[in-house]
Design a protein around this motif. Structure first.
Motif, mmCIF file in Angstrom:
data_model
loop_
_atom_site.group_PDB
_atom_site.id
_atom_site.type_symbol
_atom_site.label_atom_id
_atom_site.label_comp_id
_atom_site.label_asym_id
_atom_site.label_seq_id
_atom_site.Cartn_x
_atom_site.Cartn_y
_atom_site.Cartn_z
ATOM 1 N N LYS A 17 58.725 70.020 -7.202
ATOM 2 C CA LYS A 17 58.952 71.267 -6.454
ATOM 3 C C LYS A 17 60.214 71.156 -5.601
ATOM 4 N N LYS A 18 60.336 70.048 -4.873
ATOM 5 C CA LYS A 18 61.488 69.858 -3.994
ATOM 6 C C LYS A 18 62.760 69.630 -4.801
ATOM 7 N N LEU A 19 62.672 68.845 -5.859
ATOM 8 C CA LEU A 19 63.848 68.546 -6.662
ATOM 9 C C LEU A 19 64.405 69.793 -7.337
ATOM 10 N N ASN A 20 63.511 70.651 -7.842
ATOM 11 C CA ASN A 20 63.932 71.837 -8.590
ATOM 12 C C ASN A 20 63.997 73.098 -7.752
ATOM 13 N N ASP A 21 63.673 72.966 -6.455
ATOM 14 C CA ASP A 21 63.692 74.130 -5.558
ATOM 15 C C ASP A 21 62.913 75.295 -6.166
ATOM 16 N N ALA A 22 61.676 74.984 -6.578
ATOM 17 C CA ALA A 22 60.818 75.972 -7.231
ATOM 18 C C ALA A 22 59.464 76.001 -6.533
ATOM 19 N N PRO A 23 58.762 77.137 -6.576
ATOM 20 C CA PRO A 23 57.418 77.189 -5.975
ATOM 21 C C PRO A 23 56.479 76.184 -6.639
ATOM 22 N N LEU A 24 55.559 75.651 -5.856
ATOM 23 C CA LEU A 24 54.618 74.662 -6.390
ATOM 24 C C LEU A 24 53.817 75.230 -7.551
ATOM 25 N N SER A 25 53.420 76.498 -7.441
ATOM 26 C CA SER A 25 52.632 77.114 -8.512
ATOM 27 C C SER A 25 53.428 77.176 -9.819
ATOM 28 N N THR A 26 54.736 77.390 -9.714
ATOM 29 C CA THR A 26 55.593 77.414 -10.899
ATOM 30 C C THR A 26 55.665 76.033 -11.532
ATOM 31 N N VAL A 27 55.851 75.006 -10.712
ATOM 32 C CA VAL A 27 55.922 73.633 -11.215
ATOM 33 C C VAL A 27 54.605 73.236 -11.859
ATOM 34 N N GLN A 28 53.504 73.638 -11.256
ATOM 35 C CA GLN A 28 52.190 73.317 -11.828
ATOM 36 C C GLN A 28 52.013 73.985 -13.190
ATOM 37 N N ARG A 29 52.553 75.188 -13.366
ATOM 38 C CA ARG A 29 52.499 75.853 -14.673
ATOM 39 C C ARG A 29 53.362 75.095 -15.679
ATOM 40 N N TRP A 30 54.519 74.633 -15.252
ATOM 41 C CA TRP A 30 55.367 73.846 -16.144
ATOM 42 C C TRP A 30 54.624 72.609 -16.638
ATOM 43 N N ILE A 31 53.986 71.911 -15.705
ATOM 44 C CA ILE A 31 53.282 70.673 -16.042
ATOM 45 C C ILE A 31 52.135 70.947 -17.009
ATOM 46 N N ALA A 32 51.360 72.007 -16.730
ATOM 47 C CA ALA A 32 50.239 72.355 -17.604
ATOM 48 C C ALA A 32 50.726 72.719 -19.003
ATOM 49 N N LYS A 33 51.834 73.464 -19.066
ATOM 50 C CA LYS A 33 52.386 73.860 -20.368
ATOM 51 C C LYS A 33 52.905 72.640 -21.122
ATOM 52 N N ALA A 34 53.575 71.736 -20.423
ATOM 53 C CA ALA A 34 54.078 70.521 -21.068
ATOM 54 C C ALA A 34 52.934 69.698 -21.636
ATOM 55 N N ARG A 35 51.830 69.620 -20.926
ATOM 56 C CA ARG A 35 50.665 68.897 -21.435
ATOM 57 C C ARG A 35 50.074 69.591 -22.647
ATOM 58 N N ASN A 36 49.991 70.898 -22.609
ATOM 59 C CA ASN A 36 49.445 71.646 -23.744
ATOM 60 C C ASN A 36 50.310 71.496 -24.993
ATOM 61 N N MET A 37 51.606 71.272 -24.793
ATOM 62 C CA MET A 37 52.539 71.132 -25.910
ATOM 63 C C MET A 37 52.726 69.673 -26.324
ATOM 64 N N ASN A 38 51.919 68.776 -25.762
ATOM 65 C CA ASN A 38 52.012 67.337 -26.045
ATOM 66 C C ASN A 38 53.364 66.754 -25.664
ATOM 67 N N MET A 39 53.942 67.276 -24.589
ATOM 68 C CA MET A 39 55.173 66.741 -24.030
ATOM 69 C C MET A 39 54.902 65.829 -22.839
ATOM 70 N N LEU A 40 53.643 65.798 -22.384
ATOM 71 C CA LEU A 40 53.261 65.028 -21.211
ATOM 72 C C LEU A 40 51.812 64.632 -21.362
ATOM 73 N N ALA A 41 51.485 63.415 -20.911
ATOM 74 C CA ALA A 41 50.125 62.928 -21.041
ATOM 75 C C ALA A 41 49.152 63.797 -20.257
ATOM 76 N N ALA A 42 48.010 64.059 -20.854
ATOM 77 C CA ALA A 42 46.970 64.847 -20.191
ATOM 78 C C ALA A 42 46.337 64.033 -19.066
ATOM 79 N N ALA A 43 45.800 64.729 -18.085
ATOM 80 C CA ALA A 43 45.057 64.053 -17.026
ATOM 81 C C ALA A 43 43.832 63.397 -17.647
ATOM 82 N N GLN A 44 43.466 62.227 -17.161
ATOM 83 C CA GLN A 44 42.379 61.461 -17.751
ATOM 84 C C GLN A 44 41.085 61.682 -16.997
ATOM 85 N N TRP A 45 40.038 61.997 -17.759
ATOM 86 C CA TRP A 45 38.703 62.141 -17.207
ATOM 87 C C TRP A 45 37.758 61.323 -18.078
#
Length: 207
Positions: free
Chosen positions: A176-204
Motif C-alpha cells: 500500500k505504501k510503496l504503490n501509494d494505493a488504498p489498502l482495499s485496492t492492494v488486497q484485491r490485487w493480492i486476491a486476484k494474483a492468487r486466483n490466477m496462480n501468480m502468488l501462493a495461496a494462504a495456507q489453512w
C-alpha cells in the motif's frame, strides 16, 4: 509465514531418480504399491498437476504412498490414492495407523512445494512477451483499469520480494505504501494474483 514441516514421526522419502534403482529399503517398501499399480514405481519427476509422494513412519516402520492431484484452476491439492505398506519385521498396518495419518496436513505441505513450480510457470508465461521487467521494489506500473496477467505476475513477485525483505511485517500494508494505493485496492490485487496462480495461496491446515 514459517516453512511447514512434516509432523513427527512422518519422514519424506525421496524417490530414486532411476525408477528401476530402488535399493533394498525402497524395494521392500514398494512391494504393495507396485502390486496395486501394475508393477509401476513412481520416480521423482515432478509433473505440473499430479505427483506421488512417499512417507515413512519412523515409529511403526509403515510406509505410505500418496497420489496428490491438483484441482483445476486452483492451488488446492487432494489425495486420490493412498497405499500403506508395512515393511518392518514387527510392523503391521493397523486401524490406528489409518486414522492417525494427517492427510490434510500432508496435502498442504507437499502442495505448497508443488505450487512453487505452478506459480513460477504461470509467471513466466505472463512475462514471456516483455523484454523489460520493471523493478519490483519500485511502484508497480500504472496500467489502467484493465489489468492483465503481466500486472498480476508483478503483484505476485513484489509480494514475495517484500515478504523476503520484511518477513515479520504486513505485506499488504507495505505494498500500500510503496504503490501509494488504498489498502482495499492492494488486497484485491493480492486476491486476484492468487486466483490466477501468480502468488501462493494462504495456507489453512486442519486434520
Amino acid at each position: 509465514m514459517k516453512e511447514m514441516t512434516l509432523p513427527e514421526p512422518w519422514e519424506d522419502v525421496p524417490f530414486a531418480e532411476d525408477s528401476g534403482d530402488y535399493g533394498m529399503v525402497l524395494e521392500n517398501a514398494a512391494k504393495v504399491f507396485r502390486s496395486c499399480a501394475n508393477g509401476l514405481y513412481p520416480n521423482s519427476k515432478l509433473l505440473a498437476f499430479d505427483h506421488w509422494v512417499h512417507l515413512h513412519n519412523s515409529a511403526t516402520s509403515v510406509d505410505v504412498f500418496i497420489h496428490l492431484q491438483n484441482m483445476p484452476f486452483s492451488q488446492r491439492w487432494e489425495a486420490t490414492s493412498v497405499y500403506f505398506s508395512a515393511v518392518g519385521n514387527n510392523s503391521a498396518v493397523t486401524g490406528s495407523e489409518l486414522r492417525k495419518l494427517p492427510l490434510s496436513t500432508i496435502c498442504s505441505i507437499y502442495g505448497s512445494r508443488f505450487n512453487e513450480v505452478l506459480i513460477s510457470t504461470t509467471r513466466k508465461s505472463a512475462l514471456m512477451d516483455y523484454d523489460n521487467i520493471p523493478d519490483i521494489t519500485s511502484p508497480l506500473p500504472k496500467v489502467g483499469k484493465r489489468k492483465g496477467p503481466f500486472f498480476y505476475a508483478l503483484v505476485g513477485m513484489q509480494f514475495d520480494e517484500l515478504k523476503r525483505l520484511y518477513p515479520d511485517e504486513n505485506i499488504a500494508d507495505k505494498m500500500k505504501k510503496l504503490n501509494d494505493a488504498p489498502l482495499s485496492t492492494v488486497q484485491r490485487w493480492i486476491a486476484k494474483a492468487r486466483n490466477m496462480n501468480m502468488l501462493a495461496a494462504a495456507q489453512w491446515v486442519k486434520d
